[in-house]
Every structure is written in structure tokens, then in C-alpha cells.
Design an enzyme around this catalytic site. Structure first.
Site, PDB file in Angstrom:
ATOM      1  N   TYR A   1       0.482  11.338  -1.771  1.00  0.00           N
ATOM      2  CA  TYR A   1       1.464  10.814  -2.724  1.00  0.00           C
ATOM      3  C   TYR A   1       2.339  11.997  -3.096  1.00  0.00           C
ATOM      4  O   TYR A   1       1.828  13.093  -3.339  1.00  0.00           O
ATOM      5  CB  TYR A   1       0.779  10.290  -3.987  1.00  0.00           C
ATOM      6  CG  TYR A   1       0.148   8.927  -3.849  1.00  0.00           C
ATOM      7  CD1 TYR A   1       0.889   7.833  -3.430  1.00  0.00           C
ATOM      8  CD2 TYR A   1      -1.185   8.724  -4.171  1.00  0.00           C
ATOM      9  CE1 TYR A   1       0.319   6.573  -3.317  1.00  0.00           C
ATOM     10  CE2 TYR A   1      -1.770   7.472  -4.071  1.00  0.00           C
ATOM     11  CZ  TYR A   1      -1.004   6.404  -3.650  1.00  0.00           C
ATOM     12  OH  TYR A   1      -1.577   5.163  -3.539  1.00  0.00           O
TER      13      TYR A   1
ATOM     14  N   ASP B   1       4.766   2.913  -0.855  1.00  0.00           N
ATOM     15  CA  ASP B   1       4.878   1.607  -1.522  1.00  0.00           C
ATOM     16  C   ASP B   1       4.306   1.621  -2.935  1.00  0.00           C
ATOM     17  O   ASP B   1       4.169   0.591  -3.570  1.00  0.00           O
ATOM     18  CB  ASP B   1       4.189   0.515  -0.694  1.00  0.00           C
ATOM     19  CG  ASP B   1       2.713   0.794  -0.466  1.00  0.00           C
ATOM     20  OD1 ASP B   1       2.178   1.753  -1.051  1.00  0.00           O
ATOM     21  OD2 ASP B   1       2.089   0.052   0.319  1.00  0.00           O
TER      22      ASP B   1
ATOM     23  N   HIS C   1      -0.064  -2.317   0.398  1.00  0.00           N
ATOM     24  CA  HIS C   1      -1.068  -1.711  -0.481  1.00  0.00           C
ATOM     25  C   HIS C   1      -2.161  -2.723  -0.838  1.00  0.00           C
ATOM     26  O   HIS C   1      -2.691  -2.735  -1.948  1.00  0.00           O
ATOM     27  CB  HIS C   1      -0.391  -1.189  -1.753  1.00  0.00           C
ATOM     28  CG  HIS C   1      -0.951   0.115  -2.243  1.00  0.00           C
ATOM     29  ND1 HIS C   1      -0.431   1.334  -1.894  1.00  0.00           N
ATOM     30  CD2 HIS C   1      -1.997   0.396  -3.066  1.00  0.00           C
ATOM     31  CE1 HIS C   1      -1.122   2.302  -2.494  1.00  0.00           C
ATOM     32  NE2 HIS C   1      -2.083   1.754  -3.206  1.00  0.00           N
TER      33      HIS C   1
END
Ligand SMILES: Cc1cc2nc3c(=O)[nH]c(=O)nc-3n(C[C@H](O)[C@H](O)[C@H](O)COP(=O)(O)O)c2cc1C
Length: 295
Positions: free
Chosen positions: A65, A93, A182
Site C-alpha cells: 500500500y 482499489d 478486494h
């Protein structure tokens, strides 16, 4: 990267919530089964713990991330290769945590694994507290920046339309993409990745032939894997199946998930009358529009 099966373990946060050995169970099971695994940026085991149970020839992919502290992000990206990872998977996402009511009601002063000891003063659900370091402005220009910091292959996870797939693969020349929403945990009404894969097969089959396109979300049976392979996915990820198994049976449970999926893939191929993955072609699946009355 070779794999004994066309499946991989999708990266998921905080496996220690399910079992004291957390991600180490999944790494051990993936190593024995010789399949690939994504390790979450929010894993509850440290990189040292994870690497201590990795087999020498086993490949692990670090799921990244983007940290809004770009110095911390750069430091992390630069060390991943020497840490022993084989690729980076940038998740795009979930730059903001989705609206997860149950989680939001679990208010507390949580400290996420990537927080570096910083605990916020405000009470939050786990996803919001843990994701506080993430950059909501992560963007396409971050791809060349990441590439400039590492020689590891870069995969983008969370692609949800053909235009973004084209941009990632053709303009930004990433090494692979994961069609994913996700596991349906972020944006309500995001399309099912299998639907996006089907659209890609219809509109840009060349992308599937030329590039590494993976998919995850909602895969629970061998037939789900085969459908995706018929449409052109190179491999299929499973998230919750492994998390549930880890929570109940630890490493043994994770190994059993692989065995069940392996048995189903083999049996389903026998029932389809195919003897190799190369015979899994698009003609073998038919797209059925979901009835509006069932929505
Ligand atoms: C509890 C949980 C935590 C997750 N954490 C992450 C994460 O840290 N990073 C990430 O890229 N995806 C994360 N995901 C999404 C998975 O990688 C994957 O896309 C999704 O689980 C696939 O759907 P499935 O669970 O139906 O197989 C998480 C999913 C779950 C269920």
C-alpha cells in the site's frame, strides 16, 4: 515463477487474528504445496518471521500500500528484494478503507502493523486505524517511481475495467495485473472480477494472450478456477478460503484448502474431458446474464 497449481494465496491483513502463527501458517502451507502467495503490507507477522519459514526456492510477493510518508515508502520498496521477496503487488482499489459497518462499530485505539508505533487519539474501526498511513492520492505516476526504486517485477492489484488494464499493461508496462475488487470489501456495486475478465476476453483478448492477467474474488470451487482459466487468466487468487482455514486449523487447514482445490481442479478437468490447462479455452464457458429479479 513456477507454481504447482494455477492458484495463489491473495494477500490479506492480520492473519494473527485467526491463529497465533498468523501468516507463517500460510507461508509454510504455500511452500509445501509450491504455490505463490501475496504477503500483505498489513501482515501481523514481521518480515523476519515470514522469511524464517519460507523455503529457499519459494516465491513470495510483497503486497504494497502506498505510504503517504514517501521516505518510508522508498525505504520499504528498496529493501524488499534483499528481504527475499520475488515481486511487488501494488494494491490500488483500497486507497481509502471501504464502508465496513461491523468493523467501524469495533471502535478502539488500534495500532496497525505499518504504523511504526503511532496510535491515533481518535477511536476508529480496525480498517480505518490500520490504513491511516495509506496515501489516498496514490496515482499512475507512482508506477514509474516504484520502478525506479527496485528491479522486482511490479503487479497492480485492483484493476476493475478494461481501460485501466490497457493503461497499466500497455502504457505503464507493469509486469502483471490482478482483476480484483478486494473481495467486495471496498466499493459497493464494483463489478465482479470474473465479469471484467469476460469483458476483456470479448474486447481485448490480445491482452490476455500477451500479458499476465490474474483474478481474485469469490473463488470457492475448482470450477471457479477453471472458468477464469478458460477466459484467459494465468492464475486465480483465494483470500477468505485460506483465512477461514487458518482460523480454524492453522497450517493444516491451509494445506487442506490446497488439497481440496487441487482435487476439484483435476476432477473437473476430467469431467470436461481435457488433459492439460492449454485445452481450457473460452468456448468452454458461456456467460449468463444475472436475472435482474435476483439482484
Ligand atoms: C480479511 C481480509 C483482509 C484483506 N487484506 C488485504 C490486504 O491487506 N491487501 C490487499 O491487497 N488485499 C486484501 N484483501 C483482499 C484479498 O487480497 C482478495 O482480493 C480477496 O480476499 C479475494 O476475495 P475472496 O476472499 O472472496 O477470495 C483482504 C481480504 C480479506 C477478506
Amino acid at each position: 515463477m513456477a507454481s504447482s497449481l494455477p492458484i495463489f494465496i491473495s494477500p490479506a491483513a492480520l492473519a494473527r487474528l485467526g491463529h497465533p502463527d498468523g501468516e507463517m501458517n500460510l507461508v509454510r502451507a504455500a511452500g509445501k504445496a509450491k504455490i505463490l502467495q501475496g504477503i500483505s503490507n498489513n501482515a501481523s507477522c514481521s518480515i523476519a518471521e515470514i522469511m524464517s519459514v519460507k523455503q529457499p526456492e519459494q516465491h513470495l510477493i510483497f503486497q504494497l500500500y502506498m505510504n503517504k510518508d514517501r521516505i518510508a515508502a522508498e525505504k520499504l520498496i528498496r529493501r524488499l528484494q534483499s528481504d527475499g521477496f520475488s515481486a511487488i503487488m501494488l494494491t490500488v482499489d483500497a486507497a481509502m478503507p471501504g464502508k465496513r459497518e461491523l468493523d467501524q462499530r469495533t471502535k478502539g485505539h488500534w495500532e496497525g502493523p505499518a504504523a511504526n508505533g503511532k496510535v491515533g487519539s481518535e477511536e476508529k474501526g480496525i480498517a480505518h486505524a490500520m490504513g491511516g498511513y495509506q496515501d489516498p492520492d496514490v496515482c499512475w505516476d507512482d508506477i514509474p517511481w516504484i520502478k525506479s526504486l527496485t528491479e522486482l517485477p511490479l503487479i497492480i492489484k485492483g484493476i476493475q475495467c478494461i481501460e485501466d488494464a490497457e493503461r497499466a499493461l500497455e502504457m505503464y508496462k507493469v509486469d502483471g495485473i490482478v482483476l480484483s475488487n478486494h473481495g467486495g470489501r471496498e466499493l459497493d456495486y464494483a463489478p465482479a472480477p470474473m465479469t471484467v475478465l469476460y469483458e476483456m476476453r470479448q474486447t481485448r483478448p490480445d491482452l490476455l494472450d500477451k500479458h499476465h492477467v490474474f483474478i481474485d474474488g469469490g473463488v470457492t470451487r475448482g470450477t471457479d478456477v477453471l472458468k477464469a482459466l478458460c477466459l484467459g487468466a494465468r492464475a486465480v487468487g483465494l483470500g477468505r478460503a485460506f483465512l477461514y482455514a487458518n482460523g480454524v486449523w492453522g497450517e493444516e487447514g491451509c494445506t487442506r484448502v490446497v488439497e481440496i482445490i487441487r482435487e476439484e481442479i483435476v476432477l473437473d478437468m476430467q469431467l470436461l474431458g481435457v488433459t492439460g490447462l492449454d485445452q481450457l479455452t473460452p468456448e468452454r464457458v458461456k456467460y449468463v446474464e444475472r436475472s435482474r429479479s435476483r439482484l
